[in-house]
Design a protein around this motif. Sequence first.
Motif, mmCIF file in Angstrom:
data_model
loop_
_atom_site.group_PDB
_atom_site.id
_atom_site.type_symbol
_atom_site.label_atom_id
_atom_site.label_comp_id
_atom_site.label_asym_id
_atom_site.label_seq_id
_atom_site.Cartn_x
_atom_site.Cartn_y
_atom_site.Cartn_z
ATOM 1 N N GLY A 108 40.615 37.238 11.313
ATOM 2 C CA GLY A 108 41.749 37.711 10.608
ATOM 3 C C GLY A 108 42.052 36.616 9.415
ATOM 4 N N LEU A 109 41.908 35.500 9.342
ATOM 5 C CA LEU A 109 42.227 34.547 8.233
ATOM 6 C C LEU A 109 41.187 35.044 7.300
ATOM 7 N N MET A 110 40.016 35.373 7.223
ATOM 8 C CA MET A 110 39.023 35.587 6.300
ATOM 9 C C MET A 110 39.323 36.917 5.614
ATOM 10 N N ALA A 111 39.938 37.874 6.459
ATOM 11 C CA ALA A 111 40.324 39.355 6.001
ATOM 12 C C ALA A 111 41.433 39.015 5.037
ATOM 13 N N VAL A 112 42.658 38.411 5.160
ATOM 14 C CA VAL A 112 43.682 37.986 4.545
ATOM 15 C C VAL A 112 43.317 37.288 3.269
ATOM 16 N N LEU A 113 42.534 36.368 3.507
ATOM 17 C CA LEU A 113 42.061 35.284 2.266
ATOM 18 C C LEU A 113 41.460 36.293 1.284
ATOM 19 N N ILE A 114 40.456 36.758 1.799
ATOM 20 C CA ILE A 114 39.500 37.562 0.757
ATOM 21 C C ILE A 114 40.315 38.865 0.118
ATOM 22 N N GLN A 115 41.129 39.734 0.715
ATOM 23 C CA GLN A 115 41.865 40.636 0.306
ATOM 24 C C GLN A 115 43.123 40.034 -0.761
ATOM 25 N N GLY A 116 43.691 38.807 -0.180
ATOM 26 C CA GLY A 116 44.576 38.243 -0.998
ATOM 27 C C GLY A 116 43.898 37.982 -2.366
#
Length: 656
Positions: A204-212
């Motif tokens: 979940g954290l990786m998905a948010v950081l990458i897209q952000g």
Amino acid sequence: MSGDYSIYTGQKRTFTIPDYVLFSLTLAISAGIGLFFAIKDRNNVTSKEYHLGGKNMNILPVAMSLLVTFLSALTLLGTPVEMYNYSTMFWWLCLAFVSAMVLASVVFTPFFYNLQVTSVFQYLELRFSKPVRLLASFIYILQTCTYMSFVLYAPSLALNAVTGFHLWGSVAAVGIVVTLYTALGGMKAVLWANTFQALVIMAGLMAVLIQGSIVTGGFQNAWDIAGNRSRIYFHDFSFDPTTRHSFWSVVIGGSFFWTSLYGINQAQVQKALSCPSVSKAQIAFFVSLPGLILIVSLCCMIGIVMYAFYADCHPMDFNNLITTSDQLLPFFVMDILGHVPGLPGVFVSSLFSGSLSTISSSLNALGAIIPRDIMKPYCCPNISDRSITILSKVIVFMFGGVAIGLAVLASQLGSVMQSSYSVYSVLNGPLFGLFILGMFFPWANAWGALGGALTSLAFMSWIGFGAFANKVSTAKLSPVFTHGCNWSVTTTAMTVTTTLRTTTSFTGSTEVTTIAAPSYPFIPMYKLSYLFYMPTAMAVLVIVGLFVSLITGCRDPKTMDPRLICPLFDRLFPCMPEMILRPLRCGVNHKGNIRNKVYEEADELPEKIQPIDANGVEVKPPHDTEAGVLKGGAINQGFEPIDAKTPGSEECITHL
């Protein structure tokens, strides 16, 4: 609700079917793990199996569980908001993790493992007295119930913000699921469910950081935007204890806070005891350390990206799109991931995974200490092992319901991260101080422990709740802006348009500007940084405890069972010359401690510590007492019982 609208599309974004499927799978798999171990171990109903996983758990699940137990939704939601609202000073917490893990694994874990107590509060009776053990148990129960309420409320708030799902419906649903699988599966279910939940959190954290990073033109660009507006700030070395986040408050205060969590907290010690040996428990701690630093660093980086994304259009000031700062991250997630079916579900699943891991570990700990520390010593001295296991499951169900009820209170206390740290420290600080007093100060007696604990608890309650009642707040380093927002509102729908600015230029001063904070001249202590609550509470307890012990008669270190006093300098500096180490042991003879290795392979956890003489040889006590102690908690070293009329510290303890 208004928070369901994106400030970039003007459209209401909610969960899609893939989001609900992924979120439901997280809950279903966690519940399934508990059901699996309930069926698998249905014919092996022992407290050792239920509370400690049979003392044969693998390093990996123990390490993963240690990692995520206290990285709940409070951390996942609160840390990015900390970067957004204040600065990157909180990132220094990673240094605190290192010192906390070293102390927990080198000093505390071997100490409790060698004592082989299921409940850490058994130690307080061995060292002091039954009343001290009972007081500490009640403080822990109150603290754990309060913390669970925060942990349960935070992800439910996020789910409500991004989907409109009923807030208290989600509180009840998640509370029931975590209570169910914890009660059914015991320690094994907790450890393996936590392992699964750790993977979900990472995803979940990786998905948010990458897209952000993608939508802000790269992480470097986001860093530059935040830096130009004073959010990248690591050099506050102020010694002022009222500075909310200075290097010293975060590193020193954070070290005390996290050492207490990993060193003496029942949930974490219980997991360490589930390993087959001390060395494997220590390895589990060090394996979890990189993951701990990684998750907190990901949260900090997400906060920087989030600030860059909303640099010119702050959602809370823009038509009140969100009502609290704790909704910033889920609102951000729906802005950048809402168009990708399934990814918002991954994020919300990660939040709930953090909370599931914390609540399950806490419930499992409560199921261990209440039967052993309260019911068995006072109500049911002859209760069987099987009955303890059944009673533990009933207690898990009961306190799962209590956590759901207390979540209502958590909703009234503002920012979840700071509020949880503050409330937890007010209660856990005196608790941590009791163990520090007992383990490292052999002169302390039971009167000192009780007096110090009550004084520390009263003092910290005055500071913590006084600060809350007087609404003491912290100034932000720089203001937020809405000049980049272009919006209009109609009676039927909201239409919002804005342009995301990815340039690093900023018109105006780049110097740190401070908004004037309110003054509280009447009670300066109310402004104490919440990160200093823990060391302050511990220091008050130790100082008062030693003073009371002095006036009531100090314990003689030479009569102490060395297994009840931790050889701190021997643990930290084993290569130091004996001529230096000897006076640092404060007169306690640790020669007999080599016999502790006997307990590593013990099949049963001893309810007693067999008295030993100065050479480490077991001696038969003149009379048998519960838990191998005299009435006041003084370990019998082969000496005759001290008569109640004999002056000195033992007289005080006996009458206690």
